[in-house]
Design an enzyme around this catalytic site. Structure first.
Site, mmCIF file in Angstrom:
data_model
loop_
_atom_site.group_PDB
_atom_site.id
_atom_site.type_symbol
_atom_site.label_atom_id
_atom_site.label_comp_id
_atom_site.label_asym_id
_atom_site.label_seq_id
_atom_site.Cartn_x
_atom_site.Cartn_y
_atom_site.Cartn_z
ATOM 1 N N ASP A 128 -11.277 2.266 3.556
ATOM 2 C CA ASP A 128 -11.195 0.744 4.224
ATOM 3 C C ASP A 128 -12.851 0.142 4.031
ATOM 4 O O ASP A 128 -13.198 -0.404 3.124
ATOM 5 C CB ASP A 128 -10.562 0.599 5.063
ATOM 6 C CG ASP A 128 -9.089 -0.432 4.966
ATOM 7 O OD1 ASP A 128 -8.900 -0.609 2.955
ATOM 8 O OD2 ASP A 128 -9.201 -0.648 5.673
ATOM 9 N N LYS B 275 1.075 -0.841 -0.350
ATOM 10 C CA LYS B 275 -0.019 -0.202 -0.392
ATOM 11 C C LYS B 275 0.957 1.161 -0.061
ATOM 12 O O LYS B 275 0.219 2.248 -0.651
ATOM 13 C CB LYS B 275 -1.261 -0.245 0.859
ATOM 14 C CG LYS B 275 -2.119 -1.264 1.220
ATOM 15 C CD LYS B 275 -2.579 -1.372 2.410
ATOM 16 C CE LYS B 275 -3.448 -2.954 2.142
ATOM 17 N NZ LYS B 275 -4.020 -2.919 3.622
ATOM 18 N N GLN C 190 -4.682 -1.606 9.401
ATOM 19 C CA GLN C 190 -4.514 -2.870 8.812
ATOM 20 C C GLN C 190 -4.843 -3.892 9.611
ATOM 21 O O GLN C 190 -4.699 -4.316 11.190
ATOM 22 C CB GLN C 190 -2.836 -3.069 8.412
ATOM 23 C CG GLN C 190 -2.814 -4.845 8.492
ATOM 24 C CD GLN C 190 -3.156 -4.534 6.625
ATOM 25 O OE1 GLN C 190 -3.361 -3.788 6.151
ATOM 26 N NE2 GLN C 190 -3.446 -5.993 6.415
HETATM 27 C C1 BQF Z 1 -1.503 -10.481 -5.708
HETATM 28 C C2 BQF Z 1 -5.335 -9.171 2.777
HETATM 29 C C3 BQF Z 1 -6.137 -11.600 3.848
HETATM 30 C C4 BQF Z 1 -6.154 -11.131 5.069
HETATM 31 C C5 BQF Z 1 -5.909 -9.477 5.684
HETATM 32 C C6 BQF Z 1 -1.726 -8.438 -4.514
HETATM 33 C C7 BQF Z 1 -2.492 -8.383 -2.919
HETATM 34 C C8 BQF Z 1 -2.118 -10.032 -2.219
HETATM 35 C C9 BQF Z 1 -2.150 -10.010 -3.533
HETATM 36 C C10 BQF Z 1 -2.648 -6.807 -1.124
HETATM 37 C C11 BQF Z 1 -5.100 -8.808 1.321
HETATM 38 C C12 BQF Z 1 -4.831 -10.053 -0.166
HETATM 39 C C13 BQF Z 1 -4.949 -7.559 1.959
HETATM 40 C C14 BQF Z 1 -1.715 -9.504 -4.730
HETATM 41 C C15 BQF Z 1 -4.024 -6.397 0.682
HETATM 42 C C16 BQF Z 1 -4.376 -8.575 -1.090
HETATM 43 O O1 BQF Z 1 -0.386 -10.003 -6.319
HETATM 44 O O2 BQF Z 1 -1.910 -11.776 -6.431
HETATM 45 C C17 BQF Z 1 -1.884 -7.948 -3.768
HETATM 46 O O3 BQF Z 1 -1.629 -6.402 -0.685
HETATM 47 N N1 BQF Z 1 -3.500 -7.798 -0.538
HETATM 48 C C18 BQF Z 1 -4.375 -7.152 2.815
HETATM 49 O O4 BQF Z 1 -4.068 -5.933 2.945
HETATM 50 O O5 BQF Z 1 -5.288 -7.602 4.832
HETATM 51 C C19 BQF Z 1 -5.605 -8.799 4.657
HETATM 52 C C20 BQF Z 1 -5.633 -11.466 3.299
#
Ligand code: BQF
Length: 293
Positions: free
Chosen positions: A119, A52, A96
């Site tokens: 969010d 992010k 987060q």
């Molecule tokens: C990709 C998330 C579970 C719990 C909390 C790119 C992200 C993920 C995969 C990413 C996720 C999942 C995020 C890919 C943010 C998605 O290339 O496939 C980016 O950064 N995510 C989160 O902030 O909290 C989570 C999944």
């Protein structure tokens, strides 16, 4: 079978945002600024927050990362949130997830000013989304809508089966797909851990959205020929061949399912990158006071 290229789509959206930021800068406007609070050192969470912050830097947003040990008290976290609510430099911020067990997540999310809640997790934004009012949409559902739209996938009258009922993905996704809108206007079934005979539902589905976090949950026998399959799973599994020591696995048995699909998202490179792009989009909207005008 067409691969839904989330990486490419995310880059296109971020380029559109970057162009708008350049215009804002040229005209002396307020440069969007996102802050993120990260509690603890969970590997996944650290990676996600880094994604992010890096996105902010690439598109020209200001960013602030605030880190705490996982021993931080709920009270101290709430004080920081109130401070960010009042800080005019910060247009939007996120906490987060997940948070340590001793912290009440609902209480924390409710402390965020809904106007800075990029969010879309505050109950005010959830309620506005359900009511069809302008709101910050949660980034992952918003990203899935973007994919459906940019690939011009028909959704009206289709049977959309959503698997998983989390507040972050499954629940809002089911609501958005049922709305009289495009993408949307589908007949929606929401399946979860107590669904009896999951394959019975998925086999009827024109569109499957799997958001569970169980690698291999969706097998080829569960998918109708020509279905659209959206895989939201991002489970880390050990992989000695990777620098990081792990790889991401979706909920779908991709190799077996893909040949049956009209469209399918890969993991990685599917929905995940869109989540980042839509958080940036929400931050831009916050800086422009678009949602709460
Ligand atoms: C990709 C998330 C579970 C719990 C909390 C790119 C992200 C993920 C995969 C990413 C996720 C999942 C995020 C890919 C943010 C998605 O290339 O496939 C980016 O950064 N995510 C989160 O902030 O909290 C989570 C999944």
């Amino acid at each position: 079978m067409t691969l839904l290229d989330g990486k490419k789509t995310s880059e296109a959206i971020q380029q559109e945002i970057a162009a708008e930021v350049a215009e804002i800068k040229a005209s002396g406007g307020k440069v969007p600024h996102l802050a993120a609070i990260l509690v603890g050192n969970d590997g996944g969470s650290v990676t996600y927050v880094n994604n992010k912050v890096l996105a902010c830097e690439r598109i020209g947003f200001g960013s602030t990362l605030i880190r705490y040990e996982d021993t931080i008290s709920e009270e101290e976290l709430l004080i920081k949130i109130k401070e960010l609510n009042l800080n005019d430099e910060i247009d939007g911020f996120i906490v987060q997830l997940p948070l340590p067990k001793h912290i009440d997540t609902e209480k924390v999310l409710e402390a965020v000013d809904p106007q800075k809640d990029v969010d879309g997790f505050h109950p005010i934004n959830v309620g506005r989304m359900v009511a069809g009012l302008p709101a910050y949409l949660p980034a992952t559902p918003a990203g899935i809508l973007q994919l459906l739209e940019r690939y011009q996938i028909e959704t009206r009258g289709k049977h959309c089966v959503v698997i998983g009922r989390s507040n972050i993905v499954g629940s809002p996704m089911s609501i958005l797909m049922s709305k009289c809108a495009y993408p949307g206007d589908a007949t929606v079934t929401l399946c979860h851990r107590n669904t009896v005979d999951l394959p019975h539902y998925t086999r009827q589905a024109d569109i499957i959205i799997a958001a569970v976090g169980k690698p291999g949950l969706i097998t080829a026998d569960m998918v109708k020929e020509g279905a659209v399959v959206i895989d939201v799973g991002t489970t880390r599994v050990p992989d000695a061949t990777k620098k990081s020591g792990y790889k991401l696995k979706g909920d779908v048995d991709f190799d077996a399912v893909a040949p049956k699909c009209s469209f399918i998202t890969p993991v990685p490179g599917g929905v995940g990158p869109l989540t980042i792009a839509m958080l940036m989009k929400n931050t831009l909207r916050a800086a422009k006071s678009e949602v709460y005008a």
